[in-house]
Design a protein around this motif. Sequence first.
Motif, PDB file in Angstrom:
ATOM      1  N   PRO A   1       0.837  -1.201   0.000  1.00 46.30           N
ATOM      2  CA  PRO A   1       0.000   0.000   0.000  1.00 46.30           C
ATOM      3  C   PRO A   1       0.870   1.248   0.000  1.00 46.30           C
ATOM      4  CG  PRO A   1       0.067  -0.973   2.184  1.00 46.30           C
ATOM      5  CD  PRO A   1       0.852  -1.878   1.293  1.00 46.30           C
ATOM      6  N   SER A   2       0.358   2.306  -0.573  1.00 44.38           N
ATOM      7  CA  SER A   2       1.135   3.537  -0.570  1.00 44.38           C
ATOM      8  C   SER A   2       1.173   4.076   0.855  1.00 44.38           C
ATOM      9  CB  SER A   2       0.506   4.568  -1.507  1.00 44.38           C
ATOM     10  OG  SER A   2      -0.788   4.856  -1.079  1.00 44.38           O
ATOM     11  N   THR A   3       2.307   4.628   1.227  1.00 47.57           N
ATOM     12  CA  THR A   3       2.478   5.072   2.605  1.00 47.57           C
ATOM     13  C   THR A   3       2.061   6.523   2.782  1.00 47.57           C
ATOM     14  OG1 THR A   3       4.756   5.555   2.038  1.00 47.57           O
ATOM     15  CG2 THR A   3       4.322   3.442   3.102  1.00 47.57           C
ATOM     16  N   SER A   4       2.031   7.302   1.723  1.00 51.32           N
ATOM     17  CA  SER A   4       1.680   8.705   1.866  1.00 51.32           C
ATOM     18  C   SER A   4       0.217   8.910   1.501  1.00 51.32           C
ATOM     19  CB  SER A   4       2.583   9.557   0.980  1.00 51.32           C
ATOM     20  OG  SER A   4       2.517   9.101  -0.347  1.00 51.32           O
ATOM     21  N   SER A   5      -0.377   9.938   2.097  1.00 47.92           N
ATOM     22  CA  SER A   5      -1.784  10.196   1.836  1.00 47.92           C
ATOM     23  C   SER A   5      -1.974  11.343   0.861  1.00 47.92           C
ATOM     24  CB  SER A   5      -2.505  10.510   3.143  1.00 47.92           C
ATOM     25  OG  SER A   5      -1.901  11.628   3.754  1.00 47.92           O
ATOM     26  N   SER A   6      -0.896  12.037   0.522  1.00 49.73           N
ATOM     27  CA  SER A   6      -0.986  13.105  -0.474  1.00 49.73           C
ATOM     28  C   SER A   6       0.422  13.474  -0.912  1.00 49.73           C
ATOM     29  CB  SER A   6      -1.680  14.328   0.109  1.00 49.73           C
ATOM     30  OG  SER A   6      -1.759  15.338  -0.876  1.00 49.73           O
ATOM     31  N   PHE A   7       0.490  14.316  -1.917  1.00 48.88           N
ATOM     32  CA  PHE A   7       1.773  14.919  -2.258  1.00 48.88           C
ATOM     33  C   PHE A   7       2.097  15.964  -1.179  1.00 48.88           C
ATOM     34  CE2 PHE A   7       0.156  13.878  -6.615  1.00 48.88           C
ATOM     35  CZ  PHE A   7       1.144  12.972  -6.952  1.00 48.88           C
ATOM     36  N   PRO A   8       3.376  16.302  -1.000  1.00 53.14           N
ATOM     37  CA  PRO A   8       3.708  17.359  -0.030  1.00 53.14           C
ATOM     38  C   PRO A   8       3.054  18.684  -0.421  1.00 53.14           C
ATOM     39  CG  PRO A   8       5.698  16.271  -0.846  1.00 53.14           C
ATOM     40  CD  PRO A   8       4.567  15.772  -1.674  1.00 53.14           C
ATOM     41  N   ASP A   9       2.737  19.480   0.590  1.00 53.64           N
ATOM     42  CA  ASP A   9       2.126  20.786   0.315  1.00 53.64           C
ATOM     43  C   ASP A   9       3.026  21.654  -0.563  1.00 53.64           C
ATOM     44  OD1 ASP A   9      -0.070  20.110   1.727  1.00 53.64           O
ATOM     45  OD2 ASP A   9       0.476  21.204   3.541  1.00 53.64           O
ATOM     46  N   THR A  10       4.330  21.470  -0.410  1.00 54.90           N
ATOM     47  CA  THR A  10       5.256  22.266  -1.230  1.00 54.90           C
ATOM     48  C   THR A  10       5.045  21.969  -2.712  1.00 54.90           C
ATOM     49  OG1 THR A  10       6.847  20.525  -0.727  1.00 54.90           O
ATOM     50  CG2 THR A  10       7.092  22.610   0.447  1.00 54.90           C
ATOM     51  N   TYR A  11       4.813  20.684  -3.020  1.00 50.86           N
ATOM     52  CA  TYR A  11       4.570  20.346  -4.423  1.00 50.86           C
ATOM     53  C   TYR A  11       3.191  20.854  -4.872  1.00 50.86           C
ATOM     54  CZ  TYR A  11       3.439  17.732  -8.608  1.00 50.86           C
ATOM     55  OH  TYR A  11       3.040  17.403  -9.870  1.00 50.86           O
ATOM     56  N   LEU A  12       2.204  20.679  -3.999  1.00 47.36           N
ATOM     57  CA  LEU A  12       0.857  21.129  -4.379  1.00 47.36           C
ATOM     58  C   LEU A  12       0.831  22.631  -4.640  1.00 47.36           C
ATOM     59  CD1 LEU A  12      -1.404  19.002  -1.997  1.00 47.36           C
ATOM     60  CD2 LEU A  12      -0.713  18.550  -4.354  1.00 47.36           C
ATOM     61  N   SER A  13       1.722  23.367  -3.942  1.00 53.29           N
ATOM     62  CA  SER A  13       1.770  24.813  -4.190  1.00 53.29           C
ATOM     63  C   SER A  13       2.309  25.120  -5.580  1.00 53.29           C
ATOM     64  CB  SER A  13       2.655  25.502  -3.133  1.00 53.29           C
ATOM     65  OG  SER A  13       4.023  25.229  -3.378  1.00 53.29           O
ATOM     66  N   GLN A  14       2.940  24.141  -6.192  1.00 57.08           N
ATOM     67  CA  GLN A  14       3.501  24.323  -7.526  1.00 57.08           C
ATOM     68  C   GLN A  14       2.650  23.667  -8.611  1.00 57.08           C
ATOM     69  OE1 GLN A  14       6.438  26.251  -8.140  1.00 57.08           O
ATOM     70  NE2 GLN A  14       5.650  26.748  -6.118  1.00 57.08           N
ATOM     71  N   LEU A  15       1.421  23.312  -8.245  1.00 58.35           N
ATOM     72  CA  LEU A  15       0.568  22.542  -9.154  1.00 58.35           C
ATOM     73  C   LEU A  15      -0.766  23.255  -9.327  1.00 58.35           C
ATOM     74  CD1 LEU A  15       0.450  19.793 -10.640  1.00 58.35           C
ATOM     75  CD2 LEU A  15      -0.544  18.836  -8.578  1.00 58.35           C
ATOM     76  N   ASP A  16      -1.169  23.466 -10.559  1.00 57.49           N
ATOM     77  CA  ASP A  16      -2.487  24.053 -10.802  1.00 57.49           C
ATOM     78  C   ASP A  16      -3.560  23.116 -10.276  1.00 57.49           C
ATOM     79  OD1 ASP A  16      -1.771  26.447 -12.048  1.00 57.49           O
ATOM     80  OD2 ASP A  16      -1.349  25.393 -13.914  1.00 57.49           O
ATOM     81  N   LYS A  17      -4.483  23.670  -9.534  1.00 57.08           N
ATOM     82  CA  LYS A  17      -5.585  22.906  -8.946  1.00 57.08           C
ATOM     83  C   LYS A  17      -5.065  21.726  -8.113  1.00 57.08           C
ATOM     84  CE  LYS A  17      -8.701  24.264 -12.660  1.00 57.08           C
ATOM     85  NZ  LYS A  17      -8.137  25.582 -12.558  1.00 57.08           N
ATOM     86  N   GLY A  18      -3.955  21.947  -7.470  1.00 60.46           N
ATOM     87  CA  GLY A  18      -3.335  20.891  -6.672  1.00 60.46           C
ATOM     88  C   GLY A  18      -4.132  20.507  -5.448  1.00 60.46           C
ATOM     89  N   GLU A  19      -5.081  21.371  -5.057  1.00 65.46           N
ATOM     90  CA  GLU A  19      -5.842  21.089  -3.835  1.00 65.46           C
ATOM     91  C   GLU A  19      -6.675  19.818  -3.958  1.00 65.46           C
ATOM     92  OE1 GLU A  19      -8.157  24.000  -6.386  1.00 65.46           O
ATOM     93  OE2 GLU A  19      -6.099  23.808  -5.693  1.00 65.46           O
ATOM     94  N   ARG A  20      -6.930  19.349  -5.189  1.00 70.05           N
ATOM     95  CA  ARG A  20      -7.731  18.132  -5.339  1.00 70.05           C
ATOM     96  C   ARG A  20      -7.050  16.930  -4.688  1.00 70.05           C
ATOM     97  NH1 ARG A  20      -5.090  18.945 -10.326  1.00 70.05           N
ATOM     98  NH2 ARG A  20      -4.415  17.098 -11.491  1.00 70.05           N
ATOM     99  N   PHE A  21      -5.716  16.978  -4.621  1.00 70.84           N
ATOM    100  CA  PHE A  21      -4.997  15.852  -4.028  1.00 70.84           C
ATOM    101  C   PHE A  21      -4.947  15.930  -2.503  1.00 70.84           C
ATOM    102  CE2 PHE A  21      -3.121  16.049  -8.340  1.00 70.84           C
ATOM    103  CZ  PHE A  21      -3.541  14.802  -8.771  1.00 70.84           C
TER     104      PHE A  21
END
Lengths: 250, 480
Positions: free
Chosen positions: B33-53
């Motif tokens: 199973p994947s151990t993380s529940s999301s991408f890091p917030d730092t990456y999401l800040s660099q992603l358009d519409k990253g809040e979906r993750f």
Amino acid sequence: MSSYYKLIFSTVVCGLSLLSVVSAQTSTGPNIWSLSPQERQALLAEQQRQAQLAQTQSMQIQQQIRDAYASQQQAQMNLRQSQLDYVESQQQSVQSKQAATNAAMEAGRASVAGDLAKERMSKQTDLVVKAANGWQPPKGYSTSGAPKATLADPFAPKPQQAQESPEQSLKRAVEGSCLTLDEEHGVARTTVSCNWQGLTRELQANVYPVLPDGSLLDSAARVQRFLQSVRDSSDKICVMRPEGELVWIR
Amino acid sequence: MRFFSRLAFLAAFLAVMILPLSLMSAKKEEKKPSTSSSFPDTYLSQLDKGERFKNPDYFRILAGDGIRTADPRGLFHRVSVAVGEGKNYKALYLARLFTVIKPDSPEGWANRASIAATLGLKEESAASQANSERPDGARPVPLGVLPGNGLQVRPKDTYDWAAAMALVADGLASKVGPNHVVSVRDDVSGIHVSTPQELADLNEELAKDDLPPNGPWAVSEPVRATDVLPNLFSLVSGSPMKEKTTNKGSLIGAMAMAGLAGLQRDAAAAAQASQASGTMLERAMSVPSKYSGGTYTGVFFPGMTPEQKTYQPKPSGEFYAVGGPLPLLWASGSSLSPTVLCQLVSTENLVTHHIGPEDLKKPAAKKKFYHEHLPPLNYPRLAVLRYRKQPGGDDYETSIPLTLFEVMLNGNDLAEMFPNANLMFFDFADDNVHYQRGDLTILPTNGKSGLVGYDDKGIVYTGNPHPSAWLLPPTTQKQN
């Protein structure tokens, strides 16, 4: 500069001589008490005149010294100015030459750059042509569509199989063929000689058919696959004798 | 409604839907199973519409391995729908998933065998057939779709094409490990040579700034989705192109020589020379292309046995080169992993910028740039699709960075596979028009400003591939 010191020196010498004469006359002059009042008055008048003369000469000398100093200052200023003028003129000359040199270098640089640019442009064009001509079309797909797969529903009701054990289904699978279930080993074996169409040698009794992947017929599905293979394909067929020897039948 | 903009409504509200892990009793190596529940917030800040993750379930299903918790009945139905629509790659991916979720189902194995056979995957078909006969003793099945193998059939549409990429990712992951990089030559869809008009337009602009004229150039055409699959390779090693810089010593010498030449010719006329001549000389002294050398090795599997091929990119203008490797993160790593570990290897220092977790707490500051070589990083497996709005036009529609499952699955898939989820999802039906038309292209971009990776501390690094910087497998394998 040396004339200026000579002038001062001679003036001082003259002054000192005059003072010594006056002093000598004063010290070696006639006894004043022996003179008549008229003579005494005349002598005093003469001494006053001499003193005034000496004072006047001293003032003149001082004036001459001042004049000479001022003159020397002016000469120094003139000299400094002329030196500055000379330096400035030299600087202007150097700057003028430098400007001319720089301009000439610019012109030369532009000329050489133009030549180099043409050469570079030519090489760049060659690169582009070479890159474009070296391109090869990509590989494509060999077919635009795949045949349709057949699917079995894993959730469809299976009334018979639900009550059947694997052994029962295996028994059911071999029914009607020349195979039977070898209960000791849990796999299918031949009962009598089978002479299916396409076999170069008949299947003898009591041998164990083997699938191409090496499996014995231990399930209904494998029995079905073996029977299907015998009927429909030209794959080699292998059997295992009870003593373990493998024999190719086709 | 433009289909890419629909993704703006990707807010996913998933109810509690975690099915018992006991349903997944397949091979151990396929069940981590994947151990993380999301991408890091730092990456999401660099992603358009990253809040979906930030929705853990959305992340788990559409970026991680949560698809393994799909409802088996719904999953089988989606397999049958895919088969009915002729989407055999997608059908095979879902059928594989079914045998992972229900390895004791003979029909599941038989279905997988049948679908694999339609794609010419003999080994996978035979092994699946064998497992269907004795599912209780199921053996590992070779995953046949690899670069150069099992990709002869043209995918039916974009969903099917994306599924084929996922099959390649898993095929290679089983062969060489989870941190592999799949690439395609960046000029696979053609080379564009500057036209006389383009050159004239550029030189007109340069002349306005008293700059000397430029020479011709050639650039790779955007890589079309339809050209990707038959031309894939696993990028196993490479040395990026060298980037030449101006040699100051020789430049000064040349300038002195040029000056002397000018003096000897005509000192008076020299006064007319412009100050731009220095720039001209610098340009003239520079090489026809800043890039040279470079080589990389790709591996592909005709007949399941690996073969190597060495490629050499070509310089194609002062600032350009063609024929370098274009990374495809969708086909790299494992299809069930949110990221792949790889390294943007460069011959010169890269211009990058970083964002650490502490930077998110500060007010928006001016972006800091660095010149550095990047370490191996976790690169989220996202990419961008793009197409011309009108054939031959200059206006493009560009998607936000998407995960492979966001392209491969549609709303009906998710609704049936995750019936307990209130999942709002807008699919990509329209872009099949562009796939069929052949002008759907792929960009190796997984962030707002290019290619983004992050380290184990969640520090995000942005740096973009170019002729002297290539995305390669890490030299030292690290566990994600």
